[in-house]
Structures are given as structure tokens and as C-alpha cells.
Design a protein around this motif. Structure first.
Motif, PDB file in Angstrom:
ATOM      1  N   SER A 197       0.852  -1.179   0.000  1.00 30.48           N
ATOM      2  CA  SER A 197       0.000   0.000   0.000  1.00 30.48           C
ATOM      3  C   SER A 197       0.892   1.234   0.000  1.00 30.48           C
ATOM      4  N   MET A 198       0.775   2.020  -1.074  1.00 31.56           N
ATOM      5  CA  MET A 198       1.516   3.282  -1.176  1.00 31.56           C
ATOM      6  C   MET A 198       0.587   4.294  -1.830  1.00 31.56           C
ATOM      7  N   ASN A 199       0.326   5.399  -1.158  1.00 32.24           N
ATOM      8  CA  ASN A 199      -0.703   6.282  -1.657  1.00 32.24           C
ATOM      9  C   ASN A 199      -0.489   7.732  -1.226  1.00 32.24           C
ATOM     10  N   GLY A 200      -0.980   8.640  -2.048  1.00 30.56           N
ATOM     11  CA  GLY A 200      -0.960  10.052  -1.727  1.00 30.56           C
ATOM     12  C   GLY A 200      -1.886  10.347  -0.564  1.00 30.56           C
ATOM     13  N   ALA A 201      -1.510  11.347   0.238  1.00 34.08           N
ATOM     14  CA  ALA A 201      -2.259  11.606   1.465  1.00 34.08           C
ATOM     15  C   ALA A 201      -2.074  13.050   1.908  1.00 34.08           C
ATOM     16  N   ALA A 202      -2.958  13.479   2.795  1.00 31.69           N
ATOM     17  CA  ALA A 202      -2.810  14.749   3.515  1.00 31.69           C
ATOM     18  C   ALA A 202      -3.044  14.425   4.980  1.00 31.69           C
ATOM     19  N   ILE A 203      -1.967  14.132   5.698  1.00 32.02           N
ATOM     20  CA  ILE A 203      -2.047  13.636   7.070  1.00 32.02           C
ATOM     21  C   ILE A 203      -1.480  14.638   8.062  1.00 32.02           C
ATOM     22  N   GLU A 204      -0.258  15.106   7.822  1.00 36.64           N
ATOM     23  CA  GLU A 204       0.383  15.970   8.813  1.00 36.64           C
ATOM     24  C   GLU A 204      -0.394  17.278   8.994  1.00 36.64           C
ATOM     25  N   LYS A 205      -0.848  17.866   7.890  1.00 38.12           N
ATOM     26  CA  LYS A 205      -1.619  19.105   7.938  1.00 38.12           C
ATOM     27  C   LYS A 205      -2.980  18.850   7.310  1.00 38.12           C
ATOM     28  N   PRO A 206      -4.015  18.623   8.128  1.00 40.60           N
ATOM     29  CA  PRO A 206      -5.353  18.369   7.577  1.00 40.60           C
ATOM     30  C   PRO A 206      -5.833  19.490   6.661  1.00 40.60           C
ATOM     31  N   VAL A 207      -6.685  19.133   5.728  1.00 41.44           N
ATOM     32  CA  VAL A 207      -7.258  20.100   4.791  1.00 41.44           C
ATOM     33  C   VAL A 207      -8.383  20.859   5.494  1.00 41.44           C
ATOM     34  N   MET A 208      -8.395  22.179   5.352  1.00 43.67           N
ATOM     35  CA  MET A 208      -9.455  23.002   5.933  1.00 43.67           C
ATOM     36  C   MET A 208     -10.316  23.574   4.812  1.00 43.67           C
ATOM     37  N   LEU A 209     -11.641  23.401   4.934  1.00 40.43           N
ATOM     38  CA  LEU A 209     -12.579  23.949   3.953  1.00 40.43           C
ATOM     39  C   LEU A 209     -13.520  24.926   4.637  1.00 40.43           C
ATOM     40  N   LYS A 210     -13.627  26.122   4.086  1.00 36.30           N
ATOM     41  CA  LYS A 210     -14.600  27.100   4.545  1.00 36.30           C
ATOM     42  C   LYS A 210     -15.959  26.771   3.916  1.00 36.30           C
ATOM     43  N   PRO A 211     -17.053  27.307   4.452  1.00 32.53           N
ATOM     44  CA  PRO A 211     -18.369  27.053   3.848  1.00 32.53           C
ATOM     45  C   PRO A 211     -18.381  27.399   2.368  1.00 32.53           C
ATOM     46  N   GLY A 212     -18.869  26.464   1.569  1.00 31.99           N
ATOM     47  CA  GLY A 212     -18.953  26.685   0.125  1.00 31.99           C
ATOM     48  C   GLY A 212     -17.707  26.312  -0.639  1.00 31.99           C
ATOM     49  N   GLU A 213     -16.575  26.072   0.040  1.00 30.67           N
ATOM     50  CA  GLU A 213     -15.353  25.675  -0.675  1.00 30.67           C
ATOM     51  C   GLU A 213     -15.414  24.222  -1.064  1.00 30.67           C
TER      52      GLU A 213
END
Length: 213
Positions: A197-213
Motif C-alpha cells: 500500500s503506497m498512496n498520496g495523502a494529507a495527514i500531517e496538515k489536515p485540509v481546511m474547507l470554509k463554507p462553500g469551498e
């Protein structure tokens, strides 16, 4: 696919999104003219259930486009839309399983000299010392600030998997090895030898979404 939205309790083994009911969009938006040549695709949709909203009260729409090109290239594009009135954050990883001849004969190139979090050592941070990643025991790591192209070389099959990613800064590398495989209900006792298993990720810095983004 591993997706963890906010702080919604313990994460299921390998993530929660794979255990949800997805629907197929029968009228998906068409691909762009530059992106449609020789391509077949399907759009899968995921929305939170009432039970999900009780655990974590934020609404979202998750669209996963799976595309197959005539040359055999597979592309996964995830779009997560915040339809909630408040911002939220999430961590993310594609949980890609690659079929390999023998995990002991496989090497990963492109992650050398990078820092990683070792999940086998309470997420302690280390720096990769080898000129490539090879496997002799269980590995469960999150490599940080990685390049957009990483290669998996399978010497016995004379095959190279090339993983290209955008928007996902980290890379997860995982193989449970023999002992952990025997305790897993969805992996055979010796199947660890033929998988990676080898895959792209966003782990160390979670993604933040504002309303509507």
C-alpha cells in the motif's frame, strides 16, 4: 480510502469511507476537452448519513471520479465540498493496494532523504537514510512533503508502478508483514507478500474547507 473528518471518534481500520454506501452519478459533468481523449470514467458520490451527522454535525458532498485511459493509466480525482455553515477540516489518504511479486524484492524510489512519521513508534519523526525503501519487516509510515512522482520497482516482474499526485503533500507506505496479517480479517495470512500500500495523502496538515469551498 481513508478519510477522517474532524474529531469524530476512533477511525475504522483503513478508514471509514470504504465502508459507506456510495451512489453512482448517472449524469456526471463531462470531462474537459483536453481531458477526454480515450478515457472512460465513472463518478461516485458520498454524503453523510443521519448517523454520521449525529457523530459529526457537518454536511459535505464527496465526488470521486475514477478514470481509465486507453493505455491502462488509472486516475482518481476526489472533490470534497463543504455544504455546511461552518468550516471543517479532514485528513485524507487513498488506500491503494498494489499487486507485487514478492514484497522482499520491491523498492520505492523518490522518498529517500525525506522525513517520515513512524506509526510503529507512536508517530515519532525520523529521516529516511536509505537510497530507496525496501521491506524486511512491517512498515507503517507517513512520508512528509513528498514529490509528486514516486516509483515502485518490482524487479521480479520487471514492472514499475509510477504514482503521480497533485494536492496531496504526504505519502503513506504500509505493509503489515506476517504477524499483523494473521490478526486481520480482510487479509490472508500470507497475502502481505504480494501486496504494497503506497498512496498520496494529507495527514500531517489536515485540509481546511470554509463554507462553500
Amino acid at each position: 480510502m481513508l478519510v477522517k473528518f474532524g474529531n469524530c471518534g476512533s477511525l475504522e481500520q483503513h478508514g471509514s469511507a470504504r465502508n459507506k454506501i456510495w451512489t453512482i452519478d448517472e449524469n456526471p459533468p463531462p470531462p474537459s476537452p483536453n481531458d477526454s481523449q480515450g478515457k472512460s470514467f465513472v463518478d461516485l458520490l458520498l454524503k453523510p448519513s443521519e448517523e454520521d451527522l449525529k457523530r459529526w454535525p457537518h454536511s459535505f458532498d464527496f465526488r470521486l471520479r475514477v478514470s481509465l485511459l486507453a493505455d491502462g493509466s488509472l486516475t482518481l480525482i476526489s472533490r470534497i465540498w463543504n455544504v455546511n455553515g461552518k468550516p471543517f477540516s479532514f485528513s485524507f489518504a487513498y488506500h491503494t493496494f498494489l499487486s507485487v511479486s514478492d514484497i522482499s524484492e520491491v523498492r520505492i524510489e523518490g522518498l529517500e532523504t525525506l522525513d517520515y512519521l513512524d506509526n510503529l513508534c507512536q508517530k515519532e519523526r525520523f529521516t529516511e537514510q536509505g537510497d530507496a525503501i525496501t521491506f524486511e519487516s512491517e512498515v507503517d509510515r507517513v512520508y512528509l512533503s513528498t514529490p509528486n512522482v514516486v516509483a515502485v520497482l518490482d524487479h521480479e516482474r520487471k514492472r514499475t508502478y509510477v504514482v503521480r499526485k497533485e494536492g496531496l503533500p504526504d505519502v503513506v507506505v504500509w505493509n503489515p508483514w506476517e504477524k499483523k496479517s494473521k490478526s486481520m480479517v480482510d487479509l490472508g495470512d500470507v497475502e502481505y507478500k504480494q501486496m504494497l500500500s503506497m498512496n498520496g495523502a494529507a495527514i500531517e496538515k489536515p485540509v481546511m474547507l470554509k463554507p462553500g469551498e
